[in-house]
Design a protein around this motif. Structure first.
Motif, short mmCIF file in Angstrom:
data_model
loop_
_atom_site.label_atom_id
_atom_site.label_comp_id
_atom_site.label_asym_id
_atom_site.label_seq_id
_atom_site.Cartn_x
_atom_site.Cartn_y
_atom_site.Cartn_z
N ALA A 260 0.83 -1.21 0.00
CA ALA A 260 0.00 0.00 0.00
C ALA A 260 0.86 1.25 0.00
O ALA A 260 0.44 2.30 -0.51
N TYR B 210 1.27 3.08 -3.09
CA TYR B 210 0.11 3.77 -3.64
C TYR B 210 -0.23 5.05 -2.88
O TYR B 210 -1.11 5.80 -3.30
N GLU B 211 0.42 5.25 -1.76
CA GLU B 211 0.05 6.40 -0.95
C GLU B 211 0.29 7.70 -1.69
O GLU B 211 -0.49 8.63 -1.63
N GLN C 179 2.30 7.75 -8.36
CA GLN C 179 3.55 7.33 -8.98
C GLN C 179 3.93 8.27 -10.11
O GLN C 179 3.08 8.83 -10.77
#
Lengths: 223, 223
Positions: A215, A218-219, A222
């Motif tokens: 996770a 994905y914080e 990108q």
DNA sequence: TCCAGTCCTATACAAACGTCTAGCAACTTA
DNA sequence: TAAGTTGCTAGACGTTTGTATAGGACTGGA
């Protein structure tokens, strides 16, 4: 027909095909609706034809138009019918949650119809999905109570995903049945799926630390 | 065009629309295939028409027939193409598992095509589903290792269910996006779904004892 | 230059589809 | 009894669909 009634009181007057009342005893209008539900659920809206539905109902194509106007109107009538049926099933389950297994079996034809309609993009079934999401959300709330960490995403989001995933199973019934080696709508397949879902829902499928590290990527968006 | 290449080496020569090569630079045959993938994935096999696909590809309907024979043959060609693409993506991921986020993004159009084809009942996509199940099964094996109790159903059955459920999300993309309040194929929706799935997969959704008691009702056939 | 093959368009065709109209029979109502 | 309403069928209409055919434009080799 005074045979022992197998229909649970919750579903009084609900389903047709599976109840003691014979298909031929229905009015033509009701037979058309039942036939349409069957064809729409099995073949989808596009593949299903007016003539085939009429033939299943044992009437002419003209009578179908006489009663329902157009094919799109027929779909809307089916949507509203199923909508109300599910509400009654739901209300009955809240009042008497005992007969879950049987009601599961009875409401199955409606479930496949809803699933197919959702995938077909019917304009009037959206609220049904939203309602299912809300039910799932309330269901998830209990799971969140007995949880120590804080979820990384909103409960609503998870409810949406769980709902869509659950509907995916009847949508892919052809492949699910093939992979299972038995018809998933039969008693054996139904048992396998129910037990399988219980096992999946009651266990974590990936380690927590693996999930958090995944996770992390994905914080932030990108590059 | 000598801009910085954003395509990961894994997907070399794979996707088209998202790569630096322009759609107009493709041969007509390739443009037809790309257009067909787009239409089949978005509208389904039945709703998609030869003429609309040809128009998107910028060619006549006759040329489509010249290259692919019939609509059914075109679908098979698309199926085989996607089949091979997914194999290459999978092989690339095994060799270099680093660029998962990007490859996820790149293989997404193929994913939606596969999902739609599976729901449409395409005759040649069955093996793809079986392959996805096998991949999920290997993935579940790791979860079963760090588990104390014995699963109540076969791992294969659970893999089938998880696979079908996962595919259900893109199948219901319309309703998922609406409920999420953002396009699930956009960067924001993609992030929400990825995080949501990680959270769901890493936590039990129902208590274990509740599950076992509910499962008890299915152990023997209901009367 | 000629010729054969490939790529491509325009047009035609038959089938299937949703829709529409005309009309018959039975029942109800005035 | 007469008129109107309802349930129902048969048939036709126009559109859309997948498919088929005829032919033009271009290319490469003999």
């Amino acid at each position: 027909m005074s045979a022992r009634r197998t229909t649970p009181p919750v579903l009084e007057g609900l389903s047709i095909r599976e109840r003691s009342v014979a298909f031929e005893d229905l009015t033509a209008r009701a037979r058309i609706r039942e036939a349409a539900l069957e064809h729409f659920a099995r073949e989808g809206y596009d593949r299903a034809t007016i003539r085939a539905i009429a033939k299943t109902a044992g009437v002419s194509a003209g009578l179908l138009r006489h009663h329902y106007g157009s094919k799109e109107d027929l779909r809307e009538a089916c949507d509203h019918y199923v909508f109300e049926m599910l509400h009654r099933v739901n209300a009955g389950l809240l009042a008497d949650p005992g007969t879950t297994a049987q009601t599961r079996q009875m409401s199955k034809p409606f479930g496949t119809y809803v699933a197919r309609s959702l995938a077909d993009g019917s304009p009037t079934v959206g609220p049904i999905f939203d309602e299912l999401v809300t039910m799932t959300e309330a269901w998830l709330a209990r799971a969140d109570d007995s949880r120590t960490d804080t979820p990384i995403v909103d409960r609503r989001v998870r409810a949406v995903l769980v709902t869509a995933m659950k509907i995916g199973i009847p949508l892919l019934h052809e492949h699910v049945s093939r992979s299972l080696g038995t018809d998933m709508f039969g008693p054996e397949g139904d048992r396998l799926i129910a037990l399988g879902l219980l096992d999946i829902y009651s266990h974590a499928l990936i380690d927590d630390d693996v999930a958090t590290s995944a996770a992390a990527g994905y914080e932030e968006p990108q590059r």
